[in-house]
Design an enzyme around this catalytic site. Structure first.
Site, PDB file in Angstrom:
ATOM      1  N   LYS A 199       0.640  -1.040  -0.662  1.00 24.60           N
ATOM      2  CA  LYS A 199      -0.139  -0.167   0.002  1.00 24.60           C
ATOM      3  C   LYS A 199       1.115   1.192   0.206  1.00 24.60           C
ATOM      4  CE  LYS A 199      -3.895   1.669   2.628  1.00 24.60           C
ATOM      5  NZ  LYS A 199      -4.852   1.281   3.623  1.00 24.60           N
TER       6      LYS A 199
ATOM      7  N   SER B 210      -9.276   0.730   3.096  1.00 25.61           N
ATOM      8  CA  SER B 210      -8.752   1.875   2.220  1.00 25.61           C
ATOM      9  C   SER B 210      -7.573   1.077   1.315  1.00 25.61           C
ATOM     10  CB  SER B 210      -8.208   3.173   3.038  1.00 25.61           C
ATOM     11  OG  SER B 210      -7.319   3.069   3.730  1.00 25.61           O
TER      12      SER B 210
ATOM     13  N   SER C 168      -9.648  -1.488   7.079  1.00 21.15           N
ATOM     14  CA  SER C 168      -9.238  -1.091   5.526  1.00 21.15           C
ATOM     15  C   SER C 168      -7.992  -2.311   5.307  1.00 21.15           C
ATOM     16  CB  SER C 168      -8.393   0.293   5.650  1.00 21.15           C
ATOM     17  OG  SER C 168      -9.703   1.238   6.315  1.00 21.15           O
TER      18      SER C 168
END
Length: 473
Positions: free
Chosen positions: A80, A155, A179
Site C-alpha cells: 500500500k 482503503s 481497511s
C-alpha cells in the site's frame, strides 16, 4: 508444481529456497502480471522493474553460494502506497503528496527487507486511506478482480486486488476502521488486522495514530502468519510496541481445533446481516465445528456507543493531522474525504480525551460480554453482499452513506477496541462476489485466530479460487 503465480507466499519462499524456481523467475512473473492485469483493477501506483529484477538476481546468487536468504527470501511483494521508503515517492493516495519523497523507511519494510523479501513497488489506495470501498477521486476507484463494476474495498484497495488476482502472493495494508478487512472480504483473500501496538507504525503515513494498524493481506492464514512473524514485535521508534511479543506465528497451525471455543454474539452483528450472509456464517461455523471447535452464543454491549467513540477518535485525529493542508489546499481533497475530516474541527477536546480514557474499560466490557470466556468471537466481516461502485458513489448523499455504512458495520468498533481480527473468505453471494467472516481475539491473541483460520482453510477452498481472467500466466 503449480504455475508460479498460483503459489502462495510460503510456497513461493519454499520453492525459491529449495531451488525449484528462481527469485528472478518469480519476480518477472509478478512484474509482468502487475503491468498487464494491474490496470484492469486499478491496483498499482508505481513499479520498480529494474531494481526488483536486480534484487532478485542477487538473491539467486546468494542462494547458489549457500547463504541464508531469509524467511521470505526472494519472494516478490508490493505494498500500500502509504509506507515510506527512503528516496521513493509515497503519495498516500493524494495529489497533495504526489511528489513527496520521504527520507526514512517504514519499520515494516525494513523488517521485510531483512527477511529477504523483494519490494516491487506501491499499490493503489483510497485518498489518505479514507474510504472503506476503495474510492479515490484523484486516481480512480479500486476495482474487484471478480467484477470490475464492484469496488475492491478500502482503503487498502490495491493490496486486496493484487493478492486476489495473483499479481503478488502478499501485500501490506493498513487498518484504522476496517481497511485491511474490507478489501480482504471484498476480494476473497485473507486479511489480518493485528492488535494495536503489535506492529510498528514508524514510517507509515498516519490517519488516526491511536487506531492505525499495519498488517498482511495474503491468500491464506499460513501466509499471513509468515508475514506477521517478520513484521511484528517491539520497535524503539514506536512506543506503543514496546510490550509487544515476538513469536513464530506459524507454530500451532495444525488444523486441530479441539479445546478451542468460539463465541457467536447475537444482536448487533446478526440482526442487520442479510440472509445469504447469515447462511454463509452458519456454514463456516459448521466447518469449524468439524475441526473440533465448541460454539457458544453470547451478546454484545451497546455498539452504537462504541461506534460513536471510534468516530470521535478517528475524526479528531484526522482533523489534527490535516489542519494545515485543509486550510491551505482544500480544493486538493476529494469531496468525500474533505466531508469526513471537517466535522473533527467541531469536536470539543474534552470529548476526544473522554473517548481515549474510556477505551480500556469499554474493551474489557466488550470482551467480557461478547467473548464470555471463549477464545475468539465469530462475526461477519461485511454484513451485506459487496456493493457495486454505483451504489457507493451515485444517488443521494443519504443513500451513499447507508451503502458505505453497511460496509463498515462490523469492523469499525473492533478498531476502537484495539483487538486483533482475521478476515477469512467463506463463499460467494448471489452477485458472484466473495463473502467473509472475521475472527476477533483478545489483545495479542493472533496465534489462536491464525490457528482457527488455517484449520478452516484446510477444509475449504474458497481462499484458493481464482477470479475470472486471472489464471493465465
Amino acid at each position: 508444481m503449480s504455475a508460479i503465480h498460483e503459489l502462495g507466499l510460503v510456497e513461493t519462499a519454499n520453492a525459491i529456497a529449495d531451488g525449484s524456481i528462481t527469485s528472478e523467475a518469480a519476480t518477472r512473473t509478478a512484474l509482468d502480471r502487475l503491468e498487464r492485469l494491474g490496470p484492469d483493477y486499478n491496483a498499482v501506483m508505481a513499479l520498480d522493474r529494474e531494481g526488483a529484477l536486480a534484487a532478485a538476481r542477487a538473491v539467486d546468487v546468494a542462494r547458489a553460494k549457500g547463504e541464508d536468504i531469509g524467511l521470505i527470501g526472494g519472494v516478490p511483494l508490493a505494498h500500500k502506497d502509504l509506507l515510506y521508503r527512503a528516496g521513493r515517492v509515497c503519495t498516500g493516495g493524494s495529489i497533495i503528496r504526489r511528489d513527496f519523497v520521504p527520507d526514512t523507511t517504514a519499520s515494516v519494510l525494513e523488517r521485510l527487507d531483512g527477511a529477504g523479501a523483494l519490494d516491487l513497488g506501491t499499490l493503489h489506495l483510497a485518498e489518505f486511506a479514507m474510504s472503506p470501498t476503495g474510492f479515490n477521486a484523484h486516481y480512480g476507484h479500486g476495482r474487484s478482480p471478480w467484477n470490475r463494476d464492484y469496488g475492491s474495498g478500502g482503503s487498502s484497495s490495491g493490496s486486496g486486488a493484487a493478492v486476489a488476482a495473483r499479481l503478488v502472493s502478499g501485500a501490506l495494508g493498513s487498518d484504522t476502521g476496517g481497511s485491511i478487512r474490507h478489501p480482504s472480504a471484498m476480494c476473497g483473500v485473507t486479511g489480518l488486522k493485528p492488535t494495536h501496538g503489535l506492529v510498528p507504525l514508524y514510517g507509515a503515513m498516519p490517519l488516526a495514530p491511536s487506531l492505525d494498524t499495519i498488517g498482511p493481506l495474503t491468500r491464506s492464514a499460513v501466509d499471513a502468519a509468515r508475514m506477521l512473524s517478520v513484521i511484528a514485535g517491539p520497535d524503539v521508534r514506536d512506543a506503543a510496541t514496546l510490550s509487544a511479543p515476538e513469536r513464530d506465528y506459524e507454530q500451532g497451525l495444525t488444523g486441530d481445533l479441539r479445546g478451542v471455543t468460539i463465541a457467536v454474539p447475537q444482536g448487533y452483528y446478526r440482526t442487520t446481516a442479510d440472509a445469504e450472509i447469515l447462511k454463509l456464517m452458519d456454514e463456516s461455523l459448521a466447518v469449524l465445528r468439524e475441526a473440533g471447535v465448541r460454539v457458544v452464543e453470547t451478546t454484545v454491549p451497546d455498539m452504537g456507543t462504541i461506534n460513536a467513540l471510534m468516530q470521535v477518535v478517528m475524526t479528531a485525529e484526522a482533523a489534527a493531522l490535516h489542519r494545515k493542508w485543509l486550510a491551505e489546499r482544500p480544493e486538493d481533497y476529494g469531496a468525500q474525504v474533505r466531508a469526513r475530516i471537517i466535522p473533527g474541527y467541531a469536536l470539543a477536546a474534552t470529548r476526544y480525551v473522554e473517548a481515549l480514557m474510556m477505551r480500556a474499560e469499554v474493551a474489557r466490557d466488550w470482551l467480557k460480554c461478547a467473548m464470555d470466556g471463549a477464545d475468539m468471537v465469530h462475526v461477519p466481516t461485511l454484513a451485506a453482499p459487496v456493493p457495486s461502485i454505483a451504489e457507493t458513489t451515485e444517488g443521494s448523499p443519504e443513500d451513499i452513506a447507508i451503502a458505505i455504512g453497511r460496509v463498515t458495520h462490523c469492523t469499525r468498533g473492533i478498531s476502537y477496541l484495539g483487538l486483533p481480527s482475521l478476515s477469512v473468505p467463506c463463499g460467494f453471494t448471489k452477485n458472484g462476489l466473495p463473502a467473509a467472516f472475521q475472527l476477533v481475539g483478545r489483545p495479542y491473541g493472533e496465534p489462536v485466530l491464525l490457528r482457527a483460520g488455517d484449520a478452516y482453510q484446510r477444509r475449504t477452498d474458497f481462499h484458493t479460487r481464482l477470479p475470472p481472467g486471472c489464471g493465465e500466466d
